[in-house]
Write an enzyme that holds these catalytic residues in place. Structure first.
Site, mmCIF file in Angstrom:
data_model
loop_
_atom_site.group_PDB
_atom_site.id
_atom_site.type_symbol
_atom_site.label_atom_id
_atom_site.label_comp_id
_atom_site.label_asym_id
_atom_site.label_seq_id
_atom_site.Cartn_x
_atom_site.Cartn_y
_atom_site.Cartn_z
ATOM 1 N N GLU A 1 14.232 11.015 88.720
ATOM 2 C CA GLU A 1 14.914 12.299 88.933
ATOM 3 C C GLU A 1 15.074 12.644 90.404
ATOM 4 O O GLU A 1 15.886 13.495 90.773
ATOM 5 C CB GLU A 1 14.169 13.420 88.188
ATOM 6 N N HIS B 1 9.816 8.081 90.521
ATOM 7 C CA HIS B 1 10.556 9.251 90.043
ATOM 8 C C HIS B 1 12.061 8.975 89.983
ATOM 9 O O HIS B 1 12.743 9.033 91.013
ATOM 10 C CB HIS B 1 10.335 10.433 90.989
ATOM 11 N N CYS C 1 5.309 9.652 86.616
ATOM 12 C CA CYS C 1 4.210 9.883 87.554
ATOM 13 C C CYS C 1 3.023 10.523 86.841
ATOM 14 O O CYS C 1 2.360 9.870 86.052
ATOM 15 C CB CYS C 1 4.690 10.706 88.749
#
Length: 230
Positions: free
Chosen positions: A205, A203, A86
């Site tokens: 994660e 993302h 990002c």
């Protein structure tokens, strides 16, 4: 595997990245402040999501000139894998480690939701746990996520197989409707020429634990461990 996460003023996904990395590696990564001039020995460097420097000037523009980025750029050029997520992707383009720019979303609105991505290749350290053409679910949270580059650059990225992920339908179809931000060719992430630097807007994660409603992102970090520890 030893990983380092770069922390900028305004980073807000640095801890998320650290948690995902520790779950995959069994050891906490080094959290490196943007003002540091040195990096510890690292097998992987992560530039996390967030709003470095409040997105002043352009998203990632100021962070790209932080003292630590001189070392990040040097390590990247020497072959150390770098993952920019990002805002980290925005920093990589501003630092000229990746071509193109991230522009305002076509809707001119901030978008936060889960999206589907198609994995374009699996012969990299970042995608070894996926299958070619596999559809995965990651989260997005950005206002400046529209990837743009001129026709020559897009042609080179496509011709050299440097598109990592594309926005797609749950069935893997690359359509305009599946593109959340207007990125050219539905591009969600790209590699450098050596495919050792990956920048992507979604993302991984944020979908790396069953409690987060999915684990597709965890495969990226586990694949990195397997590849870089080999």
């Amino acid at each position: 595997m030893r990983a380092s996460v770069i922390v900028f003023p305004g980073s807000n996904c640095d801890r998320d990245a650290a948690v995902a990395l520790e779950a995959a590696t069994g050891r906490p990564p080094s959290m490196v402040w943007h003002g540091d001039a040195e990096l510890p020995k690292s097998d992987l460097i992560v530039l996390p999501g967030g709003f470095s420097y409040g997105d002043y000037l352009r998203s990632g523009a100021m962070a790209a000139h932080s003292p630590v980025m001189r070392e990040v750029i040097s390590r990247a050029k020497a072959g150390t894998p770098v993952l920019g997520i990002c805002n980290g992707f925005q920093v990589l383009t501003e630092a000229r480690l990746l071509p193109g720019v991230l522009m305002r979303n076509a809707t001119l609105k901030f978008i936060c939701k889960d999206v589907h991505l198609r994995v374009e290749r699996t012969d990299t350290s970042f995608t070894g746990r996926y299958d070619k053409g596999q559809v995965v679910k990651f989260a997005i949270a950005h206002k400046d996520g529209c990837y743009f580059a001129d026709d020559e650059t897009i042609g080179r990225l496509e011709g050299e197989g440097r598109v990592a992920f594309r926005y797609c339908t749950p069935q893997g179809e690359v359509t305009t409707e599946a593109n959340p931000n207007g990125s050219r060719n539905n591009i969600a992430g790209i590699y450098n020429e050596a495919r050792t630097v990956l920048g992507l807007m979604p993302h991984p994660e944020r979908l790396a634990d069953p409690a987060l409603s999915g684990t597709d992102g965890a495969k990226m970090f586990k694949g990195l461990v397997e590849s870089l520890a080999a």
